[in-house]
Write a protein that holds these residues in place. Structure first.
Motif, PDB file in Angstrom:
ATOM      1  N   LEU A 123       0.825  -1.213   0.000  1.00  0.00           N
ATOM      2  CA  LEU A 123       0.000   0.000   0.000  1.00  0.00           C
ATOM      3  C   LEU A 123       0.859   1.263   0.000  1.00  0.00           C
ATOM      4  CD1 LEU A 123      -2.821  -1.075   2.492  1.00  0.00           C
ATOM      5  CD2 LEU A 123      -3.029  -0.765   0.022  1.00  0.00           C
ATOM      6  N   THR A 179      -3.456  -3.661  -5.424  1.00  0.00           N
ATOM      7  CA  THR A 179      -3.730  -4.024  -4.022  1.00  0.00           C
ATOM      8  C   THR A 179      -4.924  -3.241  -3.486  1.00  0.00           C
ATOM      9  OG1 THR A 179      -1.363  -4.400  -3.732  1.00  0.00           O
ATOM     10  CG2 THR A 179      -2.687  -4.244  -1.735  1.00  0.00           C
ATOM     11  N   VAL A 180      -4.920  -1.935  -3.729  1.00  0.00           N
ATOM     12  CA  VAL A 180      -6.051  -1.104  -3.283  1.00  0.00           C
ATOM     13  C   VAL A 180      -7.352  -1.636  -3.896  1.00  0.00           C
ATOM     14  CG1 VAL A 180      -7.102   1.185  -3.514  1.00  0.00           C
ATOM     15  CG2 VAL A 180      -4.697   0.981  -2.859  1.00  0.00           C
ATOM     16  N   GLY A 229      -4.076   5.654  -1.301  1.00  0.00           N
ATOM     17  CA  GLY A 229      -4.549   5.411   0.062  1.00  0.00           C
ATOM     18  C   GLY A 229      -5.873   6.122   0.290  1.00  0.00           C
TER      19      GLY A 229
END
Lengths: 185, 488
Positions: B179, B200-201, B280
């Motif tokens: 992240l 990944t997010v 993020g």
């Protein structure tokens, strides 16, 4: 008309974006090294400009939600039930299918012009959307008609005439036929 | 890309060959589904234009359901297959999982076709509770059961695929590293490709969406057994799932652009603090932005509606300022190799941006009051889908087809294809936008007298869709040929 204002804002913003992409695409005809530090500086500036526009947008609109305000009392209450595939509108609560049938085909509800009218909207079966169209066919206001809940939609009608209600939530094969009607006078 | 994957030391040549073959099979499947699903959309606009006045409206709603679910599913698997292929350079996705998901997806698609075209199941993609249980004699219980069986199979397969890609990422990167948290705090750590960060997010968001979908299906089953279910809760869960699925498909497309566009621009595109902060923020904001789908549910607490608008607005920041600006900075004055793929990546980001602007406008509660469920809605999501992520995925398939077949493109044909897609696509979209501005409802088989202008808009749109379809056919002819040669 708010729809047209939104459309103009969209055209301007999309136009700026298209112009930026076109400019960048054409810049590749004259290839050269660029200073990434100045690009990052531009990004920082853009960040603050976009943030300012968005915060301004939130500030200007967030207080204008259509939800009922506690300090405001309606001058007229209309009870509404949606059911596949019609709306029933009534001056008195609609509690069962007999009431619904009677009000679906009854005389249109009369709403006083200039008075704040509250529609108490619910559904006897699936989700519908109670969308009010003006006599000149513009979408004025809407709320969902949901089983198990009453949604209170408050509108002040200035223009007398016959108003139509269409369903904007897909509710089955007769969705596009579903309607209601009331008069403002 | 395949050379880089071979050089990574993660794969033997034989393993890579098998993965390439699987990617081509996914790509060709997407290319086969695209014209079929596009023709279903063409049918819908023709129906709305009055071309099939003798045909029952039930057909329109069944086709609407298949078109929307089919398109969302096709581009989701397209983006997942693309990202899996690009991840080969960094980590080891499981080929057996990809094959299993492929078979499951085909089975799910067959069941969806059976219940919609065979059983006239017509609830729209979102099967909003409790509509599937109120068929009005149009669809039989078997069609409802088949629909939910299809969703369950697809949901299970796609969850497994998501988990496998997360596992593959976790084998090489810790959660914090994947992240980009080391970039946030300024500590040294492994270099993180943007592809891995965005994937990944997206996959974390995807998992949360699938959990919501499982709860929705379970609650439908509970309702069938006589348990009372809250319609507002169901609506929240449904839109959480739907919003997530559509958004992560776009994000996975963006991840592909981050990975591939630099090779055409001749410049690197690396993760840095800003990129890590941006994605993020996406992970957090996208979880709450979905509330904008429920603005017209006045029973929902007002503070939630306002939170929905704030998150929807702020979600534009990481997208607009970081990814779109990043694309422009990457391409600006670069020694750009303009091919069909790179053009589609560039135009795809533009389409994503234009659709995003329309979406942000519609996420204003005050505006949504007049636009909700009008044609403005399909206008904006078709913009960031059709002219956004679809172009990106088609660009990826073209890129992979060229890389694996060695067949070069014909520049004149590529320009013609691009022109047809742009004119046909944006012309078709403009009629949606104009319909929304003029209060024309979405999802209407037939336009009643109050909104009869919708019929004229549909007729004009049909002309643009014809151009769009010609562009798609040209693309399929060229790219399909390359993919088939690579597969042979």
């Amino acid at each position: 008309m708010i729809q047209m204002h939104a459309f103009y804002i969209f055209l301007i913003a999309a136009g700026l974006l298209i112009a930026a992409f076109l400019y960048v695409a054409l810049s590749t005809r004259n290839a050269r090294e660029i200073n990434m530090q100045s690009a990052y500086g531009l990004r920082k500036l853009l960040f603050f400009v976009v943030l300012a526009v968005l915060v301004l947008g939130i500030g200007m609109t967030l207080g204008k939600t259509p939800y009922p305000k506690a300090n405001e009392l309606p001058g007229k209450v209309v009870f509404v039930v949606g059911k596949q595939f019609s709306f029933a509108l009534s001056d008195t609560p609609i509690t069962n299918d007999q009431d619904y049938e009677a009000r679906t085909y009854g005389i249109p509800v009369q709403v006083p012009a200039g008075s704040l009218t509250e529609f108490r909207v619910m559904s006897f079966d699936v989700n519908h959307s109670f969308a009010v169209y003006s006599p000149d066919d513009h979408l004025l206001a809407q709320t969902q008609a949901m089983p198990g809940y009453v949604n209170r939609l408050r509108v002040r009608f200035d223009q007398p005439g016959r108003y139509y209600v269409l369903c904007l939530e897909l509710c089955g094969m007769g969705h596009h036929r579903m309607r209601g009607v009331f008069d403002v006078n | 890309m395949t050379a880089a994957a071979a050089d990574s030391g993660l794969w033997s040549e034989a393993e890579l060959a098998k993965f390439r073959r699987m990617t081509l099979i996914w790509g060709i499947t997407v290319l086969l589904l695209l014209p079929i699903l596009a023709l279903l959309g063409y049918f819908m606009r023709l129906y709305q234009s009055g071309a099939f006045s003798g045909m029952r409206a039930e057909w329109f709603y069944a086709v609407l359901t298949l078109h929307s679910l089919g398109m969302v599913g096709t581009w989701f698997v397209g983006s997942m297959a693309g990202v899996s292929y690009l991840l080969l350079k960094y980590t080891r996705p499981n080929l057996a999982v990809s094959k299993f998901v492929y078979v499951g997806t085909l089975l799910g698609v067959v069941l969806l076709i059976a219940c919609t075209l065979g059983g006239l199941f017509g609830t729209g993609w979102y099967f909003l509770y409790p509509l599937p249980l109120f068929a009005q004699g149009v669809w039989a219980p078997w069609a409802t059961f088949t629909f939910f069986a299809a969703l369950t199979i697809l949901g299970v397969c796609w969850t497994i695929w998501t988990l496998d890609l997360l596992r593959a990422v976790a084998q090489r990167y810790s959660l914090g590293a994947a992240l980009g948290w080391n970039y946030l705090v300024g500590k040294p750590g492994p270099e993180l490709p943007p592809l891995v960060l965005i994937t990944t997010v997206s996959l974390i968001v995807s998992l949360s969406g699938f959990v919501a979908a499982v709860i929705v299906i379970a609650l439908f089953a509970a309702r069938a057994l006589g348990v009372n279910v809250d319609p507002l809760l169901m609506k929240n869960l449904t839109f959480f799932f739907g919003h997530d699925l559509v958004n992560i498909t776009m994000y996975l497309g963006i991840a592909m652009v981050y990975e591939l566009l630099p090779s055409y621009a001749g410049r690197p595109w690396r993760t840095n603090r800003t990129v890590a902060i941006a994605w993020g923020a996406v992970l957090f904001l996208v979880m709450f932005a979905f509330f904008h789908h429920l603005y017209m549910d006045f029973a929902q607490p007002t503070w939630i509606q306002k939170l929905g608008q704030i998150c929807s607005y702020l979600l534009a920041m990481p997208a607009g300022v970081v990814s779109i600006f990043g694309t422009l900075a990457l391409v600006f004055a670069a020694r750009m190799k303009w091919t069909l793929s790179s053009t589609f990546f560039f135009l795809g980001i533009l389409g994503w941006g234009i659709g995003g602007i329309a979406a942000v406008i519609d996420s204003t509660v005050e505006v949504n009051f007049h636009f909700h469920n009008t044609l403005w809605v399909p206008a904006h999501f078709h913009t960031y889908y059709l002219m956004g992520v679809v172009l990106i995925i088609l660009g990826f398939i073209d890129h992979a087809g060229k890389e694996l077949s060695g067949l070069e493109e014909k520049p004149a044909l590529s320009k013609l294809t691009t022109a047809l897609l742009l004119i046909g696509g944006y012309g078709f979209l403009f009629m949606f936008y104009w319909g929304g501005v003029n209060s024309v409802p979405r999802r209407y088989a037939i336009y009643p007298q109050e909104v009869i202008q919708g019929t004229l808009y549909a007729r004009i749109a049909v002309g643009f869709i014809t151009l769009l379809l010609l562009g798609i056919l040209l693309y399929l002819w060229e790219t399909g040929r390359r993919c088939l040669k690579a597969l042979a």
